[in-house]
Design an enzyme around this catalytic site. Structure first.
Site, PDB file in Angstrom:
ATOM      1  N   ASN A   1     -23.222  58.755   2.584  1.00  0.00           N
ATOM      2  CA  ASN A   1     -24.035  59.924   2.265  1.00  0.00           C
ATOM      3  C   ASN A   1     -23.163  61.163   2.146  1.00  0.00           C
ATOM      4  O   ASN A   1     -22.051  61.212   2.671  1.00  0.00           O
ATOM      5  CB  ASN A   1     -25.117  60.157   3.326  1.00  0.00           C
ATOM      6  CG  ASN A   1     -24.566  60.455   4.714  1.00  0.00           C
ATOM      7  OD1 ASN A   1     -24.524  59.574   5.574  1.00  0.00           O
ATOM      8  ND2 ASN A   1     -24.141  61.695   4.965  1.00  0.00           N
ATOM      9  N   ALA A   2     -23.670  62.153   1.443  1.00  0.00           N
ATOM     10  CA  ALA A   2     -23.064  63.482   1.452  1.00  0.00           C
ATOM     11  C   ALA A   2     -23.468  64.186   2.744  1.00  0.00           C
ATOM     12  O   ALA A   2     -24.497  63.855   3.349  1.00  0.00           O
ATOM     13  CB  ALA A   2     -23.540  64.281   0.241  1.00  0.00           C
ATOM     14  N   THR A   3     -22.670  65.146   3.165  1.00  0.00           N
ATOM     15  CA  THR A   3     -22.981  65.918   4.365  1.00  0.00           C
ATOM     16  C   THR A   3     -23.023  67.394   3.992  1.00  0.00           C
ATOM     17  O   THR A   3     -22.049  67.933   3.456  1.00  0.00           O
ATOM     18  CB  THR A   3     -21.932  65.689   5.461  1.00  0.00           C
ATOM     19  OG1 THR A   3     -21.908  64.295   5.801  1.00  0.00           O
ATOM     20  CG2 THR A   3     -22.263  66.492   6.702  1.00  0.00           C
TER      21      THR A   3
ATOM     22  N   LYS B   1     -27.103  64.091   4.156  1.00  0.00           N
ATOM     23  CA  LYS B   1     -27.494  64.502   5.501  1.00  0.00           C
ATOM     24  C   LYS B   1     -27.339  66.015   5.579  1.00  0.00           C
ATOM     25  O   LYS B   1     -26.269  66.548   5.293  1.00  0.00           O
ATOM     26  CB  LYS B   1     -26.637  63.827   6.571  1.00  0.00           C
ATOM     27  CG  LYS B   1     -27.041  64.261   7.977  1.00  0.00           C
ATOM     28  CD  LYS B   1     -26.377  63.434   9.056  1.00  0.00           C
ATOM     29  CE  LYS B   1     -25.017  63.951   9.411  1.00  0.00           C
ATOM     30  NZ  LYS B   1     -24.503  63.313  10.659  1.00  0.00           N
TER      31      LYS B   1
ATOM     32  N   LYS C   1     -27.591  69.500   7.815  1.00  0.00           N
ATOM     33  CA  LYS C   1     -27.628  70.084   9.142  1.00  0.00           C
ATOM     34  C   LYS C   1     -28.747  71.114   9.228  1.00  0.00           C
ATOM     35  O   LYS C   1     -28.896  71.964   8.345  1.00  0.00           O
ATOM     36  CB  LYS C   1     -26.286  70.751   9.467  1.00  0.00           C
ATOM     37  CG  LYS C   1     -25.158  69.762   9.723  1.00  0.00           C
ATOM     38  CD  LYS C   1     -25.384  68.970  11.001  1.00  0.00           C
ATOM     39  CE  LYS C   1     -24.234  68.042  11.290  1.00  0.00           C
ATOM     40  NZ  LYS C   1     -24.427  67.304  12.566  1.00  0.00           N
TER      41      LYS C   1
ATOM     42  N   ASP D   1     -30.343  66.569  10.399  1.00  0.00           N
ATOM     43  CA  ASP D   1     -29.704  66.374  11.696  1.00  0.00           C
ATOM     44  C   ASP D   1     -29.799  67.668  12.486  1.00  0.00           C
ATOM     45  O   ASP D   1     -29.218  68.686  12.108  1.00  0.00           O
ATOM     46  CB  ASP D   1     -28.237  65.969  11.498  1.00  0.00           C
ATOM     47  CG  ASP D   1     -27.518  65.705  12.816  1.00  0.00           C
ATOM     48  OD1 ASP D   1     -28.176  65.706  13.873  1.00  0.00           O
ATOM     49  OD2 ASP D   1     -26.292  65.485  12.777  1.00  0.00           O
TER      50      ASP D   1
ATOM     51  N   ASN E   1     -29.051  67.783  15.877  1.00  0.00           N
ATOM     52  CA  ASN E   1     -28.146  67.718  17.036  1.00  0.00           C
ATOM     53  C   ASN E   1     -28.858  68.031  18.353  1.00  0.00           C
ATOM     54  O   ASN E   1     -28.299  68.682  19.241  1.00  0.00           O
ATOM     55  CB  ASN E   1     -26.949  68.649  16.862  1.00  0.00           C
ATOM     56  CG  ASN E   1     -25.996  68.172  15.781  1.00  0.00           C
ATOM     57  OD1 ASN E   1     -25.833  68.838  14.760  1.00  0.00           O
ATOM     58  ND2 ASN E   1     -25.380  67.017  15.974  1.00  0.00           N
TER      59      ASN E   1
ATOM     60  N   GLU F   1     -32.375  62.968  12.406  1.00  0.00           N
ATOM     61  CA  GLU F   1     -31.371  62.524  13.372  1.00  0.00           C
ATOM     62  C   GLU F   1     -31.367  63.435  14.592  1.00  0.00           C
ATOM     63  O   GLU F   1     -31.236  64.653  14.460  1.00  0.00           O
ATOM     64  CB  GLU F   1     -29.999  62.516  12.701  1.00  0.00           C
ATOM     65  CG  GLU F   1     -28.873  62.029  13.590  1.00  0.00           C
ATOM     66  CD  GLU F   1     -27.557  61.911  12.830  1.00  0.00           C
ATOM     67  OE1 GLU F   1     -26.510  62.181  13.441  1.00  0.00           O
ATOM     68  OE2 GLU F   1     -27.583  61.556  11.632  1.00  0.00           O
TER      69      GLU F   1
ATOM     70  N   ASP G   1     -28.556  59.726  17.864  1.00  0.00           N
ATOM     71  CA  ASP G   1     -27.104  59.828  17.761  1.00  0.00           C
ATOM     72  C   ASP G   1     -26.520  60.151  19.132  1.00  0.00           C
ATOM     73  O   ASP G   1     -25.987  59.287  19.820  1.00  0.00           O
ATOM     74  CB  ASP G   1     -26.729  60.893  16.737  1.00  0.00           C
ATOM     75  CG  ASP G   1     -25.225  61.120  16.634  1.00  0.00           C
ATOM     76  OD1 ASP G   1     -24.455  60.332  17.214  1.00  0.00           O
ATOM     77  OD2 ASP G   1     -24.797  62.083  15.983  1.00  0.00           O
TER      78      ASP G   1
ATOM     79  N   LYS H   1     -20.910  55.890  16.123  1.00  0.00           N
ATOM     80  CA  LYS H   1     -19.601  56.398  15.718  1.00  0.00           C
ATOM     81  C   LYS H   1     -18.553  55.620  16.497  1.00  0.00           C
ATOM     82  O   LYS H   1     -18.647  55.481  17.722  1.00  0.00           O
ATOM     83  CB  LYS H   1     -19.494  57.899  15.992  1.00  0.00           C
ATOM     84  CG  LYS H   1     -20.446  58.724  15.138  1.00  0.00           C
ATOM     85  CD  LYS H   1     -20.402  60.199  15.484  1.00  0.00           C
ATOM     86  CE  LYS H   1     -21.273  60.981  14.504  1.00  0.00           C
ATOM     87  NZ  LYS H   1     -21.988  62.085  15.102  1.00  0.00           N
TER      88      LYS H   1
END
Length: 335
Positions: A82-84, A107, A109, A140, A142, A166, A194, A218
Site C-alpha cells: 500500500n501507499a502511506t 494507508k 494517517k 491509522d 495509532n 488500524e 497494530d 512488523k
C-alpha cells in the site's frame, strides 16, 4: 538454537546511517538505522530513539536473524504493497501517492496531535479523489481515539469507503467495544490491531477477546520473521505485514515474512522506502506496479558512506547495541 553472535562481532559488523525523510512522519525528520552484515546477509536494527533496551532488543533479534540465520523459504515471489500518506494537507496527497507506483491501496494517517477531524476528512477525501472509486483506503489512528471519538470519526470517514481502521483505540477492551458499536450502527468498518500486537505483553489477547478483525505485524518489533510468523498462526486472523520506516534492508525482512505466510489477503505496508530521501541499497525496494519483489538486498558501501552518522551518533548506537545484546537470548527462536 538460533545463532547469537558475540557482542564484538556485532560491533565490528555495524554501520550506522541517518537518512532524511521526504515528509515528516511519526515526528521523525531523519531516520537512523544500524546495518549489520553477517554470514547470512544483511540485517537492520533501527528501533526508535525513545525505546528502552527491553523493547529495542527485539529489533536487534530481528536483525541478527536476518544476518546470521536467514529466513524461511518464500511462498510467493512478489508482495502487494500500500501507499502511506502521512498527516499532510490535502494539497500534497497527489504528490505523495505518486511515489508509490501502481499502488491501489493507501494507508492514511489520522488523529495527528494538533489536527482536527476535519483535517482527517479532507485528507481522506483527497486520497479517494486520487485513487478513484476502486482504490482501497485504510486509516491509522495509532490508538489516539477514545471509543466515542473513534465511533464518531469512523461514522464520518466511512462515507469514503474504508477497508479497515488500524488501531483506532489504544486499549484492547476499547477495540472490542468499538467493534460492537460499529456493528450495532451498521457500519461495515473492520478493526485492525497494530500496537496491541507489537507492544503487548500478551499479543494473543486481541484474538482471544475478539477485539480485532485483522492483525498488523512488523518483523522488527516482534523479534524476527519466525517470531512474527508464529504469532500470526497463533492469532488465527488475517494479517497485514507492515514496516517501521526501514531502509530496504529492513523492508526485505518484512517482505520475507509476507512471502512466507500461507495467506496474504491484504496489501502490505512495505512501500515506505518511498518516504526516505535515500537508501542503503542500490536495488531499492520501492514499489513498482504496486508490488515489491521477494529478494535479499545488500547494503552498498558507497551509500553507507554517504549517509554515515557523526562519530558521536556512532558511539551512541554502539552503546545501544551493547545494552541490548545481553537480552537477545530471550528474543530468539529455533530456526
Amino acid at each position: 538454537m538460533a545463532t547469537i553472535p558475540d557482542l564484538g562481532d556485532l560491533l565490528d559488523s555495524m554501520h550506522v546511517v541517518s537518512i532524511p525523510m521526504r515528509v515528516r512522519f511519526r515526528g521523525v525528520d531523519r531516520r537512523e538505522a544500524v546495518l549489520l552484515e553477517g554470514p547470512a546477509g544483511w540485517g537492520e536494527f533501527s528501533p526508535f530513539l525513545e525505546y528502552g533496551p527491553g523493547e529495542a532488543s527485539r529489533w536487534l533479534a530481528a536483525a541478527v536473524e536476518a544476518a546470521w540465520t536467514g529466513w524461511p523459504a518464500p511462498l510467493r515471489s512478489r508482495v502487494p504493497v500500500n501507499a502511506t500518506v502521512p498527516a499532510i494537507g490535502p494539497e500534497r496527497v497527489r504528490e505523495v501517492l505518486a511515489r508509490f507506483e501502481g499502488a491501489v491501496t493507501a494507508k492514511v494517517k489520522v488523529a495527528e496531535p494538533g489536527q482536527s477531524l476535519s483535517d482527517d476528512l479532507n485528507r481522506v477525501a483527497a486520497v479517494r479523489d486520487v485513487l478513484g472509486p476502486q482504490g482501497r483506503i485504510r486509516v491509522d489512528a495509532n490508538g489516539a481515539w477514545s471509543v466515542r471519538e473513534a465511533s464518531d470519526a469512523l461514522s464520518r470517514l466511512a462515507s469514503y469507503g474504508l477497508e479497515y481502521a488500524e488501531q483506532p483505540c489504544a486499549a484492547v477492551g476499547d477495540l472490542r467495544e468499538l467493534r460492537l458499536r460499529l456493528a450495532r450502527a451498521g457500519l461495515d468498518v473492520l478493526v485492525a490491531a497494530d500496537e496491541s500486537i507489537r507492544k503487548a505483553e500478551d499479543p494473543l489477547r486481541v484474538a482471544r477477546e475478539e477485539a480485532a478483525d485483522i492483525v498488523v505485524v512488523k518483523v522488527a518489533p516482534l523479534g524476527g520473521v519466525r517470531h512474527a510468523s508464529q504469532l500470526v498462526a497463533a492469532c488465527g486472523l488475517p494479517a497485514v505485514v507492515s514496516s517501521a520506516l526501514d531502509t530496504s534492508v529492513g523492508i526485505a525482512a518484512g517482505v520475507a515474512l509476507a512471502a512466507a505466510l500461507p495467506e496474504l489477503p491484504y496489501a502490505c505496508g512495505l512501500g515506505t522506502v518511498a518516504l526516505l530521501e535515500g537508501d542503503v541499497a542500490r536495488q531499492s525496494l520501492v514499489p513498482r506496479a504496486g508490488e515489491v519483489p521477494t529478494i535479499r538486498v545488500a547494503a552498498d558501501p558507497q551509500l553507507l558512506a554517504r549517509w554515515a552518522v557523526t562519530a558521536d551518533r556512532l558511539a551512541w548506537w554502539r552503546r545501544r547495541v551493547t545494552e541490548c545484546h545481553p537480552l537477545l537470548s530471550g528474543n530468539t527462536v529455533d530456526p
